[in-house]
Each structure stands twice: as C-alpha cells, then as structure tokens.
Design a protein around this motif. Sequence first.
Motif, PDB file in Angstrom:
ATOM      1  N   TRP A  16     -12.407   5.271  -4.719  1.00  0.00           N
ATOM      2  CA  TRP A  16     -12.809   4.203  -3.999  1.00  0.00           C
ATOM      3  C   TRP A  16     -13.302   3.384  -2.258  1.00  0.00           C
ATOM      4  N   THR A  20      -8.345   4.550   0.533  1.00  0.00           N
ATOM      5  CA  THR A  20      -7.818   3.539  -0.742  1.00  0.00           C
ATOM      6  C   THR A  20      -8.043   4.718  -1.792  1.00  0.00           C
ATOM      7  N   ARG A  61      -5.444   0.514 -10.206  1.00  0.00           N
ATOM      8  CA  ARG A  61      -6.357  -0.293 -10.008  1.00  0.00           C
ATOM      9  C   ARG A  61      -7.025   0.199 -10.830  1.00  0.00           C
ATOM     10  N   ILE A  74      -6.971  -6.455 -14.146  1.00  0.00           N
ATOM     11  CA  ILE A  74      -5.881  -5.587 -13.910  1.00  0.00           C
ATOM     12  C   ILE A  74      -4.760  -6.935 -13.448  1.00  0.00           C
TER      13      ILE A  74
END
Length: 249
Positions: A16, A20, A61, A74
């Motif tokens: 990502w 992250t 995620r 999610i």
Amino acid sequence: MKYIVMDLEYNQPFAWGKETDVKVIANCPCEIIQIGIVIMSEDFEIIDKKGFLIKPNLYPRLHPFVKKITGLSIRTLRKQKLFTEIYDEIYSHIKGEDNTFCVWGGTDIKEFSRNILYYGLDYQDMPTKYIDAQTLASRYLNQPTNKDIGLKNAVTMFDLPEEMPFHDALCDAVYTAEVFKIVQNDEMQVNTFKVDQYLPQEKGIIKKLNSGALYDVVEKDLGRKLTQKEKTLFKKIYNLGKQRMFDVK
C-alpha cells in the motif's frame, strides 16, 4: 466415511505504501477469510453444507485483487469472528480419520494446514486423505498434460447450472461437489498428507513445539496430570503467546 469438500478464500498483504505496508508472514502467507464446506456421503450425495466468513488478523486490509474477485468487503469481514474463535466449529464438521477431503487443486490443503499450525490449533483427528477433483476433471475432459482446468470452465463444460457466484467459498465447494459426482471413479487417486508436514523448516530442520516438555512443566506446577482437553488448551495458549496476538501498544 464421508467426503469433505472444502474451498477457501484467502487474503494476502499488499504494498500500500511504506507507512502502511504489512510484511508477509512466512509461516502463514495466505490468511483464510472464508471457508466453504460441503459434506457428501459415500454415495456422493450432499448431506450438509456450511459457510464461514472470518475476520482478518494477520493482514487487516483486503488485497485489491482479493476484494475484486470475491466481492467481500473489509467492513463485512471485521464483523466476523477470528479463525481461532470459530475453528472448533469448523473442526467439528471435518474431523474423522476415516473422512476424505475433496478439493480443487492442492493449494487449499496446504494453506488450511498453515493457518492451523500458525495458531497452534488441534488437528489430531483431522482426515489425512484428500482427492484432487481438479485433476480428475482435467483427465475426464482430456485436457492437455500439465494444464489443469479451472472450476468455472469445468462447470460450463459439464453443462451444470451456474446459479451461484464463483470465488465464494461455499458456492465453489458446491460446484466442486457437483463436478466430483461426475468425475469420481473406483480408480481415482487418493493422496495423503499430514498437517505437520507444513511446519516451517530452517536449514533442513523442522521446528515444532516439544509439547511433552510443556505438559511436564505445567503438571509439575499443578501437582497432577493434565486432561487431553487441558493439554489442547495449554498448547493453544503457548502458540498464541508465541505469535504475540494480544500485545498492545
């Protein structure tokens, strides 16, 4: 004896951005987020089916590709229980040494085993046999060597009703069961496996918990022998602690 037709959907980490990024966990690169189970009798009749959605823990995620092909969000998954919280229910549907798994390819058996081992869950009564329905279908349909057919193509070629979405674990398990009914035969190959064959290896050495030593320490402190249920519980606690699941900032 029963046939346990199983299909899985997994999540994996995605790049990502530096802040992250979630690194791949070598012992569990594919985290299960959905399981579909169809139970068939010895006569290849469907007698039960069950689907599970699972809350991600390792990779919080959803990988964009996983989101695209499964249609899962999610937000939906975060409302579900963790793999460790629903495993006993899953296990109750599949356990039995006389049972035989039926899967589409061999990947699901491997990743299912990896998830079990990662969390130190009980697998003593797990089936040790499985049939690869993909290989059976490929041979039945005279596919070129080393070119196994996809589930959707097999369903289409066998002219089976396509009333359910693909890449949904329970729907794919049902499709696999329907194809299996057609391609099963008296000479089909039954493969064998053991969950612990997927234990992590380092320089040719397999690392695993010395459960006997662990039980000796606990029994010494308690001044009595542990029951089998207590042994399973202490083993689970040990592995959860090892994975630092309950660490807080």
